[in-house]
Design a protein around this motif. Structure first.
Motif, mmCIF file in Angstrom:
data_model
loop_
_atom_site.group_PDB
_atom_site.id
_atom_site.type_symbol
_atom_site.label_atom_id
_atom_site.label_comp_id
_atom_site.label_asym_id
_atom_site.label_seq_id
_atom_site.Cartn_x
_atom_site.Cartn_y
_atom_site.Cartn_z
ATOM 1 N N UNK A 75 0.837 -1.199 0.000
ATOM 2 C CA UNK A 75 0.000 0.000 0.000
ATOM 3 C C UNK A 75 0.871 1.247 0.000
ATOM 4 N N UNK A 76 0.572 2.185 -0.888
ATOM 5 C CA UNK A 76 1.321 3.430 -0.972
ATOM 6 C C UNK A 76 2.641 3.325 -1.713
ATOM 7 N N UNK A 77 2.968 2.156 -2.208
ATOM 8 C CA UNK A 77 4.235 1.928 -2.913
ATOM 9 C C UNK A 77 3.974 1.961 -4.418
ATOM 10 N N UNK A 78 4.866 2.585 -5.173
ATOM 11 C CA UNK A 78 4.724 2.583 -6.632
ATOM 12 C C UNK A 78 5.126 1.217 -7.178
ATOM 13 N N UNK A 79 4.679 0.942 -8.390
ATOM 14 C CA UNK A 79 5.073 -0.316 -9.045
ATOM 15 C C UNK A 79 6.586 -0.395 -9.199
ATOM 16 N N UNK A 80 7.223 0.728 -9.570
ATOM 17 C CA UNK A 80 8.675 0.758 -9.708
ATOM 18 C C UNK A 80 9.351 0.382 -8.391
ATOM 19 N N UNK A 81 8.919 1.045 -7.303
ATOM 20 C CA UNK A 81 9.539 0.781 -6.007
ATOM 21 C C UNK A 81 9.291 -0.655 -5.545
ATOM 22 N N UNK A 82 8.090 -1.176 -5.794
ATOM 23 C CA UNK A 82 7.788 -2.565 -5.445
ATOM 24 C C UNK A 82 8.652 -3.546 -6.215
ATOM 25 N N UNK B 25 19.921 -8.544 -6.262
ATOM 26 C CA UNK B 25 20.246 -7.605 -7.332
ATOM 27 C C UNK B 25 19.664 -6.234 -6.981
ATOM 28 N N UNK B 26 20.529 -5.227 -6.961
ATOM 29 C CA UNK B 26 20.113 -3.866 -6.659
ATOM 30 C C UNK B 26 20.198 -3.027 -7.919
ATOM 31 N N UNK B 27 19.067 -2.448 -8.316
ATOM 32 C CA UNK B 27 19.013 -1.566 -9.471
ATOM 33 C C UNK B 27 18.460 -0.218 -9.044
ATOM 34 N N UNK B 28 18.636 0.767 -9.907
ATOM 35 C CA UNK B 28 18.014 2.066 -9.690
ATOM 36 C C UNK B 28 16.796 2.180 -10.601
ATOM 37 N N UNK B 29 15.959 3.169 -10.337
ATOM 38 C CA UNK B 29 14.791 3.396 -11.193
ATOM 39 C C UNK B 29 15.205 3.626 -12.643
ATOM 40 N N UNK B 30 16.337 4.289 -12.852
ATOM 41 C CA UNK B 30 16.803 4.587 -14.205
ATOM 42 C C UNK B 30 17.195 3.332 -14.981
ATOM 43 N N UNK C 139 8.525 -5.194 -15.832
ATOM 44 C CA UNK C 139 9.662 -4.300 -16.028
ATOM 45 C C UNK C 139 10.797 -5.079 -16.668
ATOM 46 N N UNK C 140 11.691 -4.353 -17.318
ATOM 47 C CA UNK C 140 12.850 -4.949 -17.972
ATOM 48 C C UNK C 140 14.101 -4.159 -17.605
ATOM 49 N N UNK C 141 15.187 -4.868 -17.366
ATOM 50 C CA UNK C 141 16.499 -4.251 -17.188
ATOM 51 C C UNK C 141 17.513 -5.092 -17.951
ATOM 52 N N UNK C 142 18.414 -4.420 -18.608
ATOM 53 C CA UNK C 142 19.494 -5.106 -19.326
ATOM 54 C C UNK C 142 20.794 -4.832 -18.587
ATOM 55 N N UNK C 143 21.508 -5.893 -18.277
ATOM 56 C CA UNK C 143 22.790 -5.748 -17.582
ATOM 57 C C UNK C 143 23.922 -6.152 -18.521
ATOM 58 N N UNK C 144 25.055 -5.448 -18.475
ATOM 59 C CA UNK C 144 26.179 -5.805 -19.353
ATOM 60 C C UNK C 144 26.778 -7.170 -19.009
ATOM 61 N N UNK C 145 26.671 -7.565 -17.733
ATOM 62 C CA UNK C 145 27.161 -8.894 -17.344
ATOM 63 C C UNK C 145 26.266 -9.435 -16.239
ATOM 64 N N UNK C 146 26.240 -10.763 -16.151
ATOM 65 C CA UNK C 146 25.435 -11.406 -15.110
ATOM 66 C C UNK C 146 25.995 -11.035 -13.743
ATOM 67 N N UNK C 147 25.105 -10.746 -12.850
ATOM 68 C CA UNK C 147 25.502 -10.394 -11.498
ATOM 69 C C UNK C 147 25.389 -11.627 -10.601
ATOM 70 N N UNK C 148 26.222 -11.760 -9.584
ATOM 71 C CA UNK C 148 26.072 -12.885 -8.653
ATOM 72 C C UNK C 148 24.705 -12.809 -7.960
#
Length: 152
Positions: A61-68, A79-84, A106-115
Motif C-alpha cells: 500500500x502506498x508503494x509505486x510499481x517501480x519501487x515494489x 540484485x540492486x538496481x536504480x529506477x533509471x 519491467x525490464x532491465x538489461x545488464x552488461x554482465x550477469x551479477x552474482x
C-alpha cells in the motif's frame, strides 16, 4: 536437503492454493525481467509448482510499481538496481492456477550477469538462455512478460 525443501514446497503450493486464490485475487504484482547476454534471470520460490518464474511480488500500500519491483528484486535475488535502470514494459491481467492478479512488468538489461543470492522464500535462481524458455519449464508469467517486449 534441497530435494526435501523442493518436495515440501510443492506440497505447500497445492495445499495453500485455495487460500492463495482468495488472498491474492485482484492484487497488484510486479515481475522483473533481467537480461544479460541472452540470458534471463529466473527464480523458484519455496512454495512453488516446480517451474521457473520471474522475480517479483506484491506491491505494498502506498508503494509505486517501480519501487515494489526494485524492492522485490533485491529481496529475492540480491540484485540492486536504480529506477533509471528499470524500464516499464506493460501491465496485464494475469491468471495462473486460479489466482487472478494485475501484473506490471519491467525490464532491465545488464552488461554482465551479477552474482545471485536468495532468501528463505527463494529456493533456486539461475540465468537461463532465452531460447530455452517454454511452457513446460517456465511459469506463465515469463511467457506473458516476454510477449510485451519486442526484442531482447
Amino acid at each position: 536437503m534441497k530435494k526435501i525443501r523442493l518436495f515440501i514446497g510443492r506440497l505447500l503450493a497445492w495445499a495453500t492454493l485455495p487460500l492463495a486464490i482468495v488472498v491474492l485475487r485482484g492484487s497488484h504484482r510486479t515481475r522483473v525481467m533481467i537480461v544479460s547476454n541472452n540470458k534471463l534471470l529466473v527464480v523458484k520460490t519455496f512454495i512453488h509448482h516446480g517451474r521457473w518464474s520471474l522475480p517479483g511480488g506484491g506491491v505494498h500500500n502506498g508503494e509505486s510499481s517501480f519501487d515494489g519491483a526494485l524492492r522485490e528484486l533485491k529481496e529475492e535475488t540480491g540484485v540492486t538496481l536504480t529506477r533509471d535502470e528499470l524500464t516499464f514494459v506493460g501491465e496485464k491481467p494475469f491468471s495462473s492456477y486460479g489466482v487472478s492478479t494485475l501484473n506490471t512488468y519491467f525490464l532491465a538489461r545488464l552488461p554482465k550477469k551479477t552474482p545471485l543470492m536468495h532468501n528463505f522464500e527463494i529456493i533456486e535462481s539461475d540465468w537461463i538462455d532465452i531460447s530455452s524458455i517454454n511452457h513446460k519449464t517456465c511459469e506463465k508469467d515469463i511467457l506473458e512478460g516476454l510477449s510485451l517486449v519486442r526484442s531482447l
